[in-house]
Design an enzyme around this catalytic site. Structure first.
Site, PDB file in Angstrom:
ATOM      1  NE  ARG A  34      -4.240  -1.414   2.034  1.00  0.00           N
ATOM      2  CZ  ARG A  34      -5.119  -1.696   2.967  1.00  0.00           C
ATOM      3  NH1 ARG A  34      -4.836  -1.476   4.231  1.00  0.00           N
ATOM      4  NH2 ARG A  34      -6.286  -2.193   2.651  1.00  0.00           N
ATOM      5  CE  LYS A 191     -14.493 -13.687  10.521  1.00  0.00           C
ATOM      6  NZ  LYS A 191     -13.740 -12.489  10.823  1.00  0.00           N
ATOM      7  N   GLY A 340      -7.210  -8.365   1.508  1.00  0.00           N
ATOM      8  CA  GLY A 340      -6.015  -8.682   2.296  1.00  0.00           C
ATOM      9  C   GLY A 340      -5.498 -10.107   2.123  1.00  0.00           C
ATOM     10  N   GLY A 363     -12.061  -4.024   2.333  1.00  0.00           N
ATOM     11  CA  GLY A 363     -13.493  -3.723   2.463  1.00  0.00           C
ATOM     12  C   GLY A 363     -13.967  -2.752   1.394  1.00  0.00           C
TER      13      GLY A 363
END
Ligand code: 3PG
Length: 388
Positions: A34, A191, A340, A363
């Site tokens: 990043r 998830k 990620g 996200g």
């Protein structure tokens, strides 16, 4: 939306919101991806004689000063490239920004040490705005956050996008608005609650949808195709709203199972029907890899969001490794990846060069591809409408 080149930056204080939220281990930066991606904007500003004030958050300090989340490692990294000072928020800060030499930088302490940042507090936005003459959002990864340094601040300063933010928007919009078809989306991860909106949106937009990882296992269970732990009712309801029987949706047909999470007891290939209730399903099996590869080979656009199994453990890495390899070998497709864990997998298997765009957003990228508006981008668009 305005961009960096729309502003005269010479001798101006340019306040740049970066996403330097990088993984740290004992104070050492584990992955500088990043930071590297934001360098062209900083270099441009330095070369053009701006006074560059950089701000970022790091981790989740929840409005308190947490020593291990100070920006010092980032400062050390940047000081090898730029002439830079470090500063926390004190009364002399405004003066300090004004007396910066053009072509040099100042890095502010972790924005989230102040609880007002995450509340998009107007006063805090204004305090930040006093540190600059122009505001640049270079933090795509935070643009889904309604925070002072991302949204509130745009009320008080001429505002625009940095080079990275522009590239992220352009690449993601290209895929969402006019992808070369067939568009194949590969969604994995653990998830399902963090990806259910993404699955819903991409099941509509994509020509083919491939699902792997624990989230696919959850879908298989809810659809009665496999036994194992049952998710909470809210998730069951959301899964049932999506048509997984379509022949455009591809779920695993076999898995790599184990009696424990680490593969210590045994590791075995199993068709779905033969999976036991107490087994962990930690990777997709060879038949699934073959099935998915047939679909991926025909794609003209590919989105990869999430690993296909527990790739961190070599016993369960094959599914993710092979699917990444098959994707990168499709040279006629435009290939986008982000998130990620996925980026960690890409780096583990040395596949970075095989993608056309690697998003810095976790996200933020998922929200964008889920069809949601990102508040940071909306704020810049509204600002440019007002100022034109
Ligand atoms: C990220 O890591 O996705 C961004 O830096 C945003 O971080 P956050 O989830 O803590 O807001």
């Amino acid at each position: 939306m305005k961009n960096l080149k729309d502003f005269q930056v010479k001798d101006k204080r340019v306040l740049v919101r970066c996403d330097f939220n990088v993984p740290l281990k004992e104070g050492v930066i584990e992955d500088d991806f990043r930071i590297k991606k934001a360098l062209p904007t900083i270099e441009y500003l330095v070369k053009n004689g701006a006074k560059v004030i950089l701000m970022t958050h790091l981790g989740k300090p929840e409005g308190k000063v947490v020593n291990s989340l100070k920006v010092k490692p980032i400062f050390d990294y940047l000081s090898k490239i730029f002439s830079i000072q470090e500063s926390s928020y004190d009364k002399k800060l405004i003066e300090k920004t004004k007396s910066l030499k053009p072509g040099t930088c100042l890095l502010l302490e972790n924005l989230r040490f102040d609880e007002r940042e995450e509340k998009n507090d107007r006063e805090f936005s204004q305090e930040l705005a006093r540190l600059g003459d122009i505001y640049i959002n270079e933090a795509f990864g935070c643009s889904h956050r309604l925070h002072s340094s991302v949204v509130g601040i745009t009320e008080f300063l001429p505002s625009g996008a940095g080079f990275l933010l522009e590239k992220e928007i352009e690449s993601l919009e290209k895929i969402m608005k006019e992808p070369l078809r067939p568009l194949v989306s590969v969604i994995g991860g653990v998830k399902i609650n963090t990806k259910i909106k993404l699955i819903k949106n991409l099941s509509k937009k994509s020509d083919e949808l491939i699902l792997g990882g624990e989230l696919a296992n959850t879908i298989l269970r809810v659809n009665g195709l496999c036994i194992g732990p049952w998710p909470e009712e809210k998730i069951v309801k959301q899964i049932k709203e999506i048509d997984f029987t379509s022949n455009r949706v591809h779920l695993p047909v076999d898995v790599i199972a184990s009696a424990d999470k680490e593969g210590k007891t045994y590791v075995r290939e199993s068709p779905l029907a033969k999976v036991r209730n107490d087994e962990w399903l930690l990777d997709i099996g060879p038949e699934s890899i073959e099935l998915f590869s047939q679909v991926i080979k025909k794609a003209k656009t590919i989105i990869l969001a999430g690993p296909l199994g527990y790739f961190e453990n070599p016993l369960f890495e094959k599914g993710t490794e092979r699917i990444i390899e098959i994707i990168t070998k499709n040279h006629s497709a435009y290939k986008l990846v982000g998130g990620g864990d996925t980026l960690f997998a890409i780096s583990k298997f040395g596949a970075e060069k095989g993608f056309d765009h690697i998003s810095t957003g976790g996200g933020a990228m998922l929200n964008f591809l889920s069809g949601e508006e990102l508040p940071g981008i909306v704020a810049l668009n509204e600002k440019s409408k007002k100022s034109s």
